[in-house]
Design an enzyme around this catalytic site. Structure first.
Site, PDB file in Angstrom:
ATOM      1  N   HIS A   2       0.063  -2.630  14.378  1.00  0.00           N
ATOM      2  CA  HIS A   2      -0.211  -1.181  14.374  1.00  0.00           C
ATOM      3  C   HIS A   2      -0.059  -0.573  15.769  1.00  0.00           C
ATOM      4  CE1 HIS A   2      -2.877  -1.186  10.460  1.00  0.00           C
ATOM      5  NE2 HIS A   2      -1.666  -1.654  10.273  1.00  0.00           N
ATOM      6  N   ILE A   9       0.820  -1.213   0.000  1.00  0.00           N
ATOM      7  CA  ILE A   9       0.000   0.000   0.000  1.00  0.00           C
ATOM      8  C   ILE A   9       0.861   1.273   0.000  1.00  0.00           C
ATOM      9  CG2 ILE A   9      -0.291  -0.057   2.531  1.00  0.00           C
ATOM     10  CD1 ILE A   9      -2.869   1.233  -0.015  1.00  0.00           C
ATOM     11  N   ALA A  10       2.028   1.193   0.612  1.00  0.00           N
ATOM     12  CA  ALA A  10       2.916   2.368   0.613  1.00  0.00           C
ATOM     13  C   ALA A  10       3.440   2.626  -0.794  1.00  0.00           C
ATOM     14  CB  ALA A  10       4.079   2.134   1.582  1.00  0.00           C
ATOM     15  N   ARG A  44      12.224  -5.239   7.752  1.00  0.00           N
ATOM     16  CA  ARG A  44      12.848  -6.284   8.563  1.00  0.00           C
ATOM     17  C   ARG A  44      14.161  -6.717   7.929  1.00  0.00           C
ATOM     18  NH1 ARG A  44       7.977 -10.384   8.600  1.00  0.00           N
ATOM     19  NH2 ARG A  44       7.955  -9.580   6.475  1.00  0.00           N
ATOM     20  N   LYS A  82      -5.492   1.681   8.172  1.00  0.00           N
ATOM     21  CA  LYS A  82      -6.759   1.198   8.703  1.00  0.00           C
ATOM     22  C   LYS A  82      -6.702  -0.314   8.742  1.00  0.00           C
ATOM     23  CE  LYS A  82      -8.140  -0.729   5.680  1.00  0.00           C
ATOM     24  NZ  LYS A  82      -7.575  -1.837   4.856  1.00  0.00           N
TER      25      LYS A  82
HETATM   26  N1  LIG Z   1      -5.714   2.603   3.013  1.00  0.00           N
HETATM   27  C1  LIG Z   1      -5.729   1.689   2.049  1.00  0.00           C
HETATM   28  O1  LIG Z   1      -6.193   1.947   0.959  1.00  0.00           O
HETATM   29  C2  LIG Z   1      -5.150   0.333   2.265  1.00  0.00           C
HETATM   30  C3  LIG Z   1      -5.080  -0.580   1.218  1.00  0.00           C
HETATM   31  C4  LIG Z   1      -4.449  -1.795   1.441  1.00  0.00           C
HETATM   32  C5  LIG Z   1      -3.958  -2.097   2.701  1.00  0.00           C
HETATM   33  N2  LIG Z   1      -4.087  -1.202   3.717  1.00  0.00           N
HETATM   34  C6  LIG Z   1      -3.590  -1.486   5.064  1.00  0.00           C
HETATM   35  O2  LIG Z   1      -2.172  -1.346   5.022  1.00  0.00           O
HETATM   36  C7  LIG Z   1      -1.550  -2.307   5.858  1.00  0.00           C
HETATM   37  C8  LIG Z   1      -0.593  -3.133   5.016  1.00  0.00           C
HETATM   38  O3  LIG Z   1      -1.284  -3.762   3.961  1.00  0.00           O
HETATM   39  P1  LIG Z   1      -0.533  -4.213   2.603  1.00  0.00           P
HETATM   40  O4  LIG Z   1      -1.543  -4.792   1.725  1.00  0.00           O
HETATM   41  O5  LIG Z   1       0.282  -3.100   2.085  1.00  0.00           O
HETATM   42  O6  LIG Z   1       0.390  -5.389   3.180  1.00  0.00           O
HETATM   43  P2  LIG Z   1       1.829  -5.887   2.744  1.00  0.00           P
HETATM   44  O7  LIG Z   1       2.118  -5.505   1.334  1.00  0.00           O
HETATM   45  O8  LIG Z   1       1.910  -7.323   3.110  1.00  0.00           O
HETATM   46  O9  LIG Z   1       2.809  -5.026   3.667  1.00  0.00           O
HETATM   47  C9  LIG Z   1       2.950  -5.216   5.032  1.00  0.00           C
HETATM   48  C10 LIG Z   1       4.414  -4.952   5.402  1.00  0.00           C
HETATM   49  O10 LIG Z   1       4.565  -5.162   6.794  1.00  0.00           O
HETATM   50  C11 LIG Z   1       5.854  -5.665   7.076  1.00  0.00           C
HETATM   51  N3  LIG Z   1       5.733  -6.802   8.009  1.00  0.00           N
HETATM   52  C12 LIG Z   1       6.153  -6.812   9.294  1.00  0.00           C
HETATM   53  N4  LIG Z   1       5.905  -7.993   9.886  1.00  0.00           N
HETATM   54  C13 LIG Z   1       5.310  -8.755   8.944  1.00  0.00           C
HETATM   55  C14 LIG Z   1       4.840 -10.101   8.947  1.00  0.00           C
HETATM   56  N5  LIG Z   1       4.925 -10.873  10.040  1.00  0.00           N
HETATM   57  N6  LIG Z   1       4.294 -10.586   7.822  1.00  0.00           N
HETATM   58  C15 LIG Z   1       4.193  -9.809   6.714  1.00  0.00           C
HETATM   59  N7  LIG Z   1       4.634  -8.524   6.656  1.00  0.00           N
HETATM   60  C16 LIG Z   1       5.191  -8.010   7.760  1.00  0.00           C
HETATM   61  C17 LIG Z   1       6.492  -6.076   5.753  1.00  0.00           C
HETATM   62  O11 LIG Z   1       7.559  -5.173   5.484  1.00  0.00           O
HETATM   63  P3  LIG Z   1       9.083  -5.504   5.837  1.00  0.00           P
HETATM   64  O12 LIG Z   1       9.261  -6.973   5.635  1.00  0.00           O
HETATM   65  O13 LIG Z   1       9.854  -4.688   4.897  1.00  0.00           O
HETATM   66  O14 LIG Z   1       9.305  -5.090   7.240  1.00  0.00           O
HETATM   67  C18 LIG Z   1       5.389  -5.904   4.731  1.00  0.00           C
HETATM   68  O15 LIG Z   1       5.862  -5.385   3.517  1.00  0.00           O
HETATM   69  C19 LIG Z   1      -2.702  -3.087   6.504  1.00  0.00           C
HETATM   70  O16 LIG Z   1      -3.007  -2.500   7.738  1.00  0.00           O
HETATM   71  C20 LIG Z   1      -3.864  -2.890   5.553  1.00  0.00           C
HETATM   72  O17 LIG Z   1      -5.126  -2.959   6.188  1.00  0.00           O
HETATM   73  C21 LIG Z   1      -4.667  -0.001   3.499  1.00  0.00           C
END
Ligand SMILES: NC(=O)c1ccc[n+]([C@@H]2O[C@H](COP(=O)([O-])OP(=O)(O)OC[C@H]3O[C@@H](n4cnc5c(N)ncnc54)[C@H](OP(=O)(O)O)[C@@H]3O)[C@@H](O)[C@H]2O)c1
Length: 330
Positions: free
Chosen positions: A80, A15-16, A38, A98
């Site tokens: 979070h 999402i970032a 990480r 969120k």
């Molecule tokens: N506002 C919106 O439009 C929107 C849309 C989608 C998601 N979100 C929210 O954003 C957050 C992340 O979602 P995402 O879809 O971007 O997820 P994602 O791509 O899986 O990213 C999560 C990040 O968290 C880190 N992390 C730390 N511990 C972890 C673990 N045990 N397992 C997996 N990742 C871990 C990882 O980064 P490192 O490994 O580099 O530390 C990973 O890249 C959630 O809270 C989601 O609800 C918001």
């Protein structure tokens, strides 16, 4: 606070990359200063691909950096609370994804911290800052469809990867938390009220995560949110707001773009408005607002202390209802 605002990002999240970074570039007045992951190598590759100035290993390296003004927390939901509290204690402004936390108890703990420190904390709902939402507000306040009494939201897509954070109970996954939080926040805002109870039914995966959920969240005055959400359907999202004299149909209520449609229909089927209201990345307006707040140019709006408790209470009661099979009260 520096000019431009220096952002630190915790985790190399999808999402970032997809939404926050384009929003920050479009907002102006801020820099993607550092990302921590990480794993250092992945963080470096991510920083390079997403035009982030520095990459580090370990989230605390961002929290401890005095040069970071604002922290973006796009970690799995279960993380979070810990990292938002750490960032608030370090005096940072925080934009946390969120839902603000995975549980109601964690939400209240985080908000206590924000309140005690008078910290600036936003839950990353960006829709309140969009032009489409201003039009929605105008429709409702001028009575174009009468007093809204029902919000409907159908939102499905398919999650295929088994290691997706949405499918993990330990990481706070599930359709209710991942997507249900959006229509809950919209209904609370439209009705200007807290939910009073609700009933939900879910399909669960083997780890106990709701991969689909349907239900009704009740509000006073016989008003309700009716929703169906899930991770195993065709990609679709539609939100409708029903009033006694007509309805509003939104194709992208929560992340409006140049292609999002807002349509207003009277009960006889006449379409009285069919319009788009936003251009540019959906995060840009919220981030611009945060920059202005940090520069003392605007009073903060939609802070988590005001909005997140009602969202968390609704998620909690729907989760309890889906597990118990009973109507649960707030
Ligand atoms: N506002 C919106 O439009 C929107 C849309 C989608 C998601 N979100 C929210 O954003 C957050 C992340 O979602 P995402 O879809 O971007 O997820 P994602 O791509 O899986 O990213 C999560 C990040 O968290 C880190 N992390 C730390 N511990 C972890 C673990 N045990 N397992 C997996 N990742 C871990 C990882 O980064 P490192 O490994 O580099 O530390 C990973 O890249 C959630 O809270 C989601 O609800 C918001």
């Amino acid at each position: 606070v520096t000019e431009p605002i220096r952002w630190g990002i915790l985790g190399t999240a999808g999402i970032a990359r997809r939404s926050f970074s384009p929003g920050l570039r479009a907002a102006g007045g801020g820099r993607a200063y550092v990302v921590a992951g990480r794993d250092l190598e992945s963080a470096r590759a991510y920083a390079e691909r997403n035009e982030i100035e520095q990459a580090r290993q370990g989230y605390e390296s961002v929290i401890d950096d005095d040069d970071v003004d604002a922290v973006y927390v796009p970690l799995p939901n279960e993380l979070h609370a810990e990292w938002t509290i750490a960032a608030l204690r370090a005096g940072k402004a925080v934009l946390c994804e969120k839902p603000l936390c995975a549980t109601l108890a964690q939400t209240l703990e985080v908000l206590r911290e924000a309140e005690e420190r008078a910290g600036l904390l936003w839950e990353a709902f960006v829709w309140p800052f969009r032009g489409q939402t201003r039009r929605l507000e105008e429709i409702v306040t001028t009575g174009e469809i009468g007093e809204p009494r029902e919000v409907q939201c159908s939102w499905h897509f398919t999650v295929t990867e088994a290691n997706n954070i949405r499918l993990s109970r330990e990481l706070g996954g599930g359709a209710l938390r991942d997507i249900g939080c959006y229509p809950i926040s919209l209904a609370r805002w439209l009705f200007q009220a807290a939910s009073v109870g609700g009933i939900a039914q879910a399909a669960w995966n083997e780890s106990g995560v709701d991969i689909e959920m349907a239900g009704v969240l009740s509000f006073s005055g016989e008003r309700r949110l009716v929703f169906g959400l899930g991770f195993r359907g065709p990609e679709e999202q539609i939100t409708r707001v029903l009033g006694p004299e007509g309805e509003i149909i939104l194709t992208a209520a929560y992340h409006s773009s140049a292609t999002s449609l807002l349509e207003v229909r009277r009960n006889d089927g006449t379409v009285i408005d069919r319009s788009t209201h936003d251009a540019g990345p959906s995060f840009s307006d919220a981030i611009r607002h945060i920059h202005r707040v940090l520069h003392g140019e605007e009073a903060p709006r939609h802070l988590a202390v005001d909005e997140a408790p009602g969202n968390a209470v609704a998620i909690d009661l729907l989760d309890r209802s889906a597990r118990s099979g009973c109507f649960e009260r707030a």
